[in-house]
Each structure stands twice: as structure tokens, then as C-alpha cells.
Design a protein around this motif. Structure first.
Motif, PDB file in Angstrom:
ATOM      1  N   THR A  55     -74.025  84.474  32.824  1.00 25.61           N
ATOM      2  CA  THR A  55     -73.135  84.696  31.109  1.00 25.61           C
ATOM      3  C   THR A  55     -72.458  86.480  30.787  1.00 25.61           C
ATOM      4  O   THR A  55     -71.890  86.297  30.030  1.00 25.61           O
ATOM      5  N   ASN A  56     -72.955  86.762  31.487  1.00 30.05           N
ATOM      6  CA  ASN A  56     -72.448  87.776  31.823  1.00 30.05           C
ATOM      7  C   ASN A  56     -70.136  87.574  31.761  1.00 30.05           C
ATOM      8  O   ASN A  56     -69.698  88.277  30.784  1.00 30.05           O
ATOM      9  N   PRO A  57     -70.406  87.112  32.505  1.00 27.91           N
ATOM     10  CA  PRO A  57     -68.724  86.887  32.637  1.00 27.91           C
ATOM     11  C   PRO A  57     -68.148  86.016  31.276  1.00 27.91           C
ATOM     12  O   PRO A  57     -66.655  86.232  30.855  1.00 27.91           O
ATOM     13  N   GLY A 100     -78.713  86.637  33.064  1.00 24.47           N
ATOM     14  CA  GLY A 100     -77.109  87.492  33.464  1.00 24.47           C
ATOM     15  C   GLY A 100     -76.475  87.668  33.709  1.00 24.47           C
ATOM     16  O   GLY A 100     -75.220  87.584  33.961  1.00 24.47           O
ATOM     17  N   GLY A 101     -76.711  86.710  35.057  1.00 31.41           N
ATOM     18  CA  GLY A 101     -75.423  87.152  36.420  1.00 31.41           C
ATOM     19  C   GLY A 101     -74.890  86.143  35.700  1.00 31.41           C
ATOM     20  O   GLY A 101     -73.044  86.394  35.754  1.00 31.41           O
ATOM     21  N   THR A 151     -72.543  80.214  25.647  1.00 30.76           N
ATOM     22  CA  THR A 151     -73.995  81.788  25.982  1.00 30.76           C
ATOM     23  C   THR A 151     -75.507  81.887  25.069  1.00 30.76           C
ATOM     24  O   THR A 151     -76.462  81.739  25.764  1.00 30.76           O
ATOM     25  N   ASP A 186     -82.506  88.081  35.361  1.00 32.10           N
ATOM     26  CA  ASP A 186     -81.010  88.603  35.886  1.00 32.10           C
ATOM     27  C   ASP A 186     -80.218  87.049  36.584  1.00 32.10           C
ATOM     28  O   ASP A 186     -79.301  87.227  36.089  1.00 32.10           O
ATOM     29  N   SER A 205     -69.728  86.661  28.458  1.00 35.44           N
ATOM     30  CA  SER A 205     -69.335  87.212  27.324  1.00 35.44           C
ATOM     31  C   SER A 205     -68.502  88.389  27.358  1.00 35.44           C
ATOM     32  O   SER A 205     -67.328  88.402  26.553  1.00 35.44           O
ATOM     33  N   GLN A 206     -67.980  88.604  29.225  1.00 36.42           N
ATOM     34  CA  GLN A 206     -66.434  89.474  29.361  1.00 36.42           C
ATOM     35  C   GLN A 206     -65.172  88.969  28.721  1.00 36.42           C
ATOM     36  O   GLN A 206     -64.465  89.642  28.129  1.00 36.42           O
TER      37      GLN A 206
END
Length: 239
Positions: free
Chosen positions: A49-51, A46-47, A20, A43, A53-54
Motif C-alpha cells: 500500500t505504500n506505493p 505496508g509494502g 488503499t 509489513d 499512498s505515495q
């Protein structure tokens, strides 16, 4: 397997955290030709790194729930131990109360003894011994249960012996390693040996020895069989 799962989860968590933070730093090194097709750089990051982070959040949630379950297990085990300890204390208190009652029934046993010097009201051990000794001389068939039970003293003595049997049974429900229980068991055996059981040499092992009956030839001496059988049953519970 459980330790392996924990180890893999921790390594995956560490990898996700590093990825991350490192991915935005590595982004300038990547081919950015197609980024414009997906919107602004933020964007795109974020697209990506979001998975991750989740995934990190899911792992943290798993570890938190696992720690909570472990803590709940420790608390539950402690509660169960406390409940067992409390139950044993309650049973020990019941035995103490029951033993006190048993002692009182022996002390309160009374018999009016008559001899050449007159009548004398006896209590406790002496009353029990004299009553049983005189019972044989009362022209009653000690082998006939119905005749023997006509005497209040016999019924009272049987009640005392049944109380002793119940007390032994209660003692057996508690761990034999308990010092309190061993103490009350020894006291109960002492009460029976010196107050009710036929006389025997203290140097002998616990093994009731009495003279043979002249009628049935069984070794119950002057004790009515209905009482002597109960005495032998209690003797079998001695340690």
C-alpha cells in the motif's frame, strides 16, 4: 487537454483511495502461502500500500500546486488591472492639471490695444484677436518668420498652441472610451475654437475658413503662416 488531465488525476486519486482501503479487506481472499517469506502481514500490506499512498500524495500535491498557480494567476490579473486603472487615473489627473494650465495661459495673454479712445489693456480672447489683427498693420512681414518672432505676443501664442498640441497627444495615450478624456478633449476644442481659431459659423462643420492673403494668395487671412500652420495641425486632431 488540461481538463482531461484534471479528470484523469481525480479518477486515479479516487481509485488509489479505494484500493488503499479495500486491499486489506481483500487480503484474506488471496493466497497467503508466500507471505511468511516476506515477514509479518503488516509489513506485507505496508509494502503493497505504500506505493499507492505515495502516488495519492503526489496527486494531491499536484492538485494543490495547480490550485495555487490558478489562485496566483487570478491575483496577478487583478493586480495588473488595478495597475492599469491607477495609471489611467494618474494620466487623467495630469491632463486635468495640464488643461488648467492651458486655460490660465489663454486668460493671462495680454495686449495693450490702442484706438481713438486711448489705450486699453486686454486679456484672453480679446487680446489674442486684437493682437493678431494689429500685427498685420505693424509694418511687419507676417510671412517672414524671423520678423514675426520678434514680437513677444507671437512667441507666447505659439507656446499656447504647442501646449494644446501636447495636451492632445497626452489625451490620445488614454482609451478614447473614457468619459473623462472625451470631456477634456471637448473642452480643449472649445477653448481653441472660441479663443484662438479664426471666426467661423457655428453651424458649419469644423473646417477653418479664412480669407486669402493678398500677398501669397494662401487662405490664412491676417494670421502669420507660422501660427496658422499650427492651427491647422490642431484642427486635424479634432473629432
Amino acid at each position: 487537454m488540461k481538463n482531461s488531465l484534471d479528470k484523469n488525476a481525480k479518477w486515479l486519486l479516487l481509485f488509489g483511495i479505494l484500493l488503499t482501503f479495500l486491499f486489506p479487506l481483500l487480503l484474506p481472499l488471496l493466497n497467503k502461502t508466500g507471505i511468511g517469506n516476506f515477514g509479518v502481514v503488516g509489513d506485507a500490506i505496508g509494502g503493497i500500500t505504500n506505493p499507492i499512498s505515495q502516488l495519492i500524495g503526489s496527486i494531491l500535491l499536484y492538485l494543490a500546486l495547480k490550485a495555487q498557480l490558478s489562485a496566483n494567476g487570478i491575483v496577478q490579473n487583478q493586480i495588473e488591472k488595478d495597475n492599469i486603472k491607477e495609471e489611467q487615473q494618474h494620466k487623467t489627473e495630469q491632463i486635468r492639471t495640464f488643461y488648467s494650465f492651458f486655460q490660465e495661459t489663454i486668460k493671462n495673454f495680454s495686449y495693450e490695444f490702442s484706438d481713438a479712445n486711448g489705450k486699453q489693456l486686454l486679456y484672453g480672447k480679446r487680446a489674442i484677436k486684437c493682437f493678431l489683427n494689429d500685427l498685420e498693420q505693424m509694418k511687419v512681414d507676417i510671412h517672414n518668420t524671423d520678423d514675426v518672432l520678434m514680437y513677444d505676443g507671437v512667441r507666447e501664442l505659439l507656446s499656447i498652441l504647442k501646449s494644446a498640441e501636447e495636451l492632445f497627444n497626452r489625451i490620445d495615450t488614454i482609451s478614447s472610451k473614457s468619459q473623462h478624456i472625451l470631456f477634456y478633449r471637448n473642452l480643449l476644442q472649445h477653448e481653441l475654437l472660441f479663443n484662438i481659431f479664426p471666426y467661423q459659423d457655428l453651424d458649419d462643420d469644423i473646417n477653418i475658413k479664412t480669407g486669402k492673403c493678398t500677398i501669397c494668395a494662401d487662405a490664412h487671412s491676417y494670421y502669420p503662416p507660422i501660427i496658422f500652420d499650427k492651427i491647422k495641425l490642431l484642427e486635424s486632431k479634432f473629432i
